[in-house]
Design an enzyme around this catalytic site. Structure first.
Site, PDB file in Angstrom:
ATOM      1  N   GLY A   1       0.800  -1.214   0.000  1.00  0.00           N
ATOM      2  CA  GLY A   1       0.000   0.000   0.000  1.00  0.00           C
ATOM      3  C   GLY A   1       0.837   1.270   0.000  1.00  0.00           C
ATOM      4  O   GLY A   1       1.908   1.351  -0.617  1.00  0.00           O
ATOM      5  N   SER A   2       0.362   2.273   0.718  1.00  0.00           N
ATOM      6  CA  SER A   2       0.959   3.613   0.660  1.00  0.00           C
ATOM      7  C   SER A   2       2.362   3.697   1.233  1.00  0.00           C
ATOM      8  O   SER A   2       3.027   4.729   1.074  1.00  0.00           O
ATOM      9  CB  SER A   2       0.052   4.615   1.387  1.00  0.00           C
ATOM     10  OG  SER A   2      -1.177   4.749   0.718  1.00  0.00           O
ATOM     11  N   THR A   3       2.845   2.648   1.910  1.00  0.00           N
ATOM     12  CA  THR A   3       4.229   2.685   2.388  1.00  0.00           C
ATOM     13  C   THR A   3       5.219   2.699   1.218  1.00  0.00           C
ATOM     14  O   THR A   3       6.416   2.973   1.419  1.00  0.00           O
ATOM     15  CB  THR A   3       4.536   1.473   3.291  1.00  0.00           C
ATOM     16  OG1 THR A   3       4.263   0.259   2.571  1.00  0.00           O
ATOM     17  CG2 THR A   3       3.684   1.516   4.553  1.00  0.00           C
TER      18      THR A   3
END
Length: 577
Positions: free
Chosen positions: A291-293
């Site tokens: 995801g956004s990591t």
């Protein structure tokens, strides 16, 4: 007059005497030959019937943490066995023997019946020496003992997934016990003894071969940090009703894994009711979409391209972006232009996608590959997975966009922590290690130093700016990091599961001179929310705060000292400066 036959045939008498003399001489010669000239023959046969070589057990090497705290030790135990033929003749004592062994008499009798013609059968393994001697003191015919070693794990469930365990024969079966089995395993010795025909020991002759113990192994793990991470991860799973979780802590400078914990876990000292799912080292084996990591690495590709700088803006209105049949949406519902730093703070999928369209999917792929995603970590841990980082011949918009905000690829928690340690180390990658590193590796510069340091400042704003992930803050320190929330893929069918998420957070501290990188993954939180900034960020903050304190790392965000005005007091009033 009758004459004796011997007198008539004197040669026959002499012949008999000669034959008897030859027989006596032959026997005498054979006795002299066996007892004096060729005595080794009888001695060899005698020894074959009485001299025995019994093994001298060798204990496995000690496993310690980086500070010498024991994580796996070998303790002496007694194994009892029986000669089935001898024990069967004394079967009237089976009841007494079964009671001493803590076994059912009928079960023991049935086993003896099956092994009555065999000379070896195990009775019980792994007794304490005291308990074993109590059984031997009963002097039941046919019951004997063997000295062995059994592995004991002082940290129990806290370090179970890293250390692993050995089987009943003291061979490594999981974790570092398996990975370093040849290093840890000792070489048994031999002792020469004399035994009678019943197998009883008459004399201990000599040690024919000394036992060679296994070599010690010092891990990179710090047991203090391991306990801290274990406690906070367990508390988070209870608080948010999560299914599982992992936390990995890496030394930014050396690449050493300082802590690696998973939930659920197990006690390696008692595996009677062990569930297979609890044995899995999820940090190294479970793969997931991060995801956004991943947005900081996509942003790194943009900065490296020279086409973007932190102050540039992207219009994300109206908070969604249509690509063919797919619609990309921003959870934050941010409208209007956002700077590159704001895109990270707001975690804008739309803004990240538009930047990705400009630089191309190949550039993002290259950065992710350089920081170790989709690559073997080199730890050599049994069962470790490398994940998947797709590389397309033609990068379509959907593939480019999804990769830029962390979908369409799969990583492990260890890879995620390693990637963030690269950012914290000013773009320099050093190899990961689960053993203590005594000499630092210079590593390889995989991200330009100026780009990495720019990202450090941007990720610090993700934590400290208004609307940032404040739950990850650490008092007295500047912290940098990024949260992520990823939907879980549906197994057996296309698409994603409803209301099934992974909450993630990865970052490093202190931001002024990063020393520690941490990645937190919590699987399927079911109550009080599921966003990474809500679920995983507090775990990161608590563990990071404790780790910085335990490692005695100087704060970089202390408030300035309050200026005090010193007033001179009249000496007559007893005042002092």
């Amino acid at each position: 007059m009758i004459k004796l036959e011997g007198a008539l045939y004197p040669w026959r008498f002499r012949l008999v005497l000669l034959l008897l003399a030859l027989m006596v001489g032959a026997i005498a010669w054979r006795i002299v030959d066996l007892q004096v000239i060729d005595r080794d023959f009888l001695q060899a046969h005698g020894d074959a019937r009485s001299v025995r070589h019994i093994p001298i057990p060798a204990h496995r090497g000690l496993i310690t943490d980086r500070n010498g705290e024991p994580l796996a030790v070998s303790t002496p135990v007694t194994t009892l066995w029986a000669n089935g033929k001898e024990l069967y003749k004394a079967r009237e004592q089976l009841g007494t023997l079964a009671k001493a062994l803590g076994q059912d008499a009928k079960v023991l009798a049935a086993r003896l019946e099956q092994n009555r013609e065999r000379e070896f059968m195990y009775l019980v393994r792994g007794l304490t020496p005291e308990k074993g001697q109590q059984v031997l003191d009963l002097k039941v015919p046919g019951v004997y003992a063997i000295e062995e070693f059994r592995r004991f794990y002082p940290a129990g469930e806290v370090a179970a997934h890293v250390i692993g365990f050995t089987d009943i024969d003291d061979r490594g079966r999981e974790g570092m016990e398996l990975a370093f089995d040849e290093w840890l395993a000792g070489v048994p010795g031999k002792r020469q003894v004399l035994k009678d025909r019943r197998g009883s020991l008459i004399k201990d002759v000599q040690v024919a071969q000394n036992a060679k113990p296994g070599k010690a192994l010092a891990l990179s793990v710090d047991l203090r940090l391991q306990y801290l991470a274990h406690r906070e991860l367990r508390n988070a799973l209870i608080e948010f009703g999560a299914k599982a979780g992992s936390l990995v802590m890496v030394d930014v400078k050396s690449g050493e894994v300082l802590a690696m914990v998973n939930q659920p876990t197990y006690n390696p000292n008692n595996r009677r009711n062990l569930q297979p799912a609890a044995m899995r080292n999820r940090a190294l084996i479970d793969v997931f979409e991060p995801g956004s990591t991943m947005k900081p690495f996509s942003m790194s590709a943009a900065l490296q391209s020279g086409r973007w700088k932190p102050s540039d803006t992207v219009d994300v209105y109206p908070g969604s972006l249509r690509i063919g049949r797919y619609t990309i949406r921003d959870v934050s519902r941010a409208n209007g232009p956002l700077s590159l730093t704001d895109i990270l703070i707001k975690s804008s999928n739309v803004g990240m996608s538009k930047i990705a369209f400009d630089i191309g999917g190949e550039a993002i792929y290259a950065v992710m590959q350089q920081v170790g995603l989709g690559q073997d970590t080199g730890l050599g841990f049994p069962g470790e997975r490398v994940g998947n980082l797709p590389n397309h011949r033609n990068w379509h918009q959907a593939e480019t966009a999804t990769l830029s905000y962390g979908y369409g690829l799969s990583v492990t928690a260890v890879q995620l922590a390693h990637a963030y340690s690269v950012l914290g180390n000013s773009g320099r990658m050093v190899p990961l290690s689960l053993t203590r590193v005594d000499r630092l590796d210079e590593g390889v510069q995989v991200i330009p130093e100026d780009v990495a340091q720019t990202l450090q400042g941007m990720l610090q704003q993700v934590i400290e700016a208004p609307g940032g992930v404040f739950r990850a803050q650490v008092p007295g320190y500047h912290v940098a990091g990024k949260s992520g929330t990823a939907r879980k893929v549906s197994v057996g069918s296309k698409g994603y599961r409803e209301n099934a998420y992974r909450s993630l957070f990865a970052g490093f501290a202190p931001a002024a001179n990063p020393r520690i990188a941490i990645a937190v993954v919590i699987d399927e939180p079911s109550k009080s929310g599921y966003y990474g900034g809500l679920v995983s960020a507090p775990v990161f903050g608590k563990v990071m705060a404790g780790a910085l304190r335990l490692m005695n790392i100087a704060p970089d965000n202390l408030p300035p000292p309050v200026e005090s005005q010193v007033t001179a007091v009249n000496a007559d009033k007893g005042g002092r400066i």
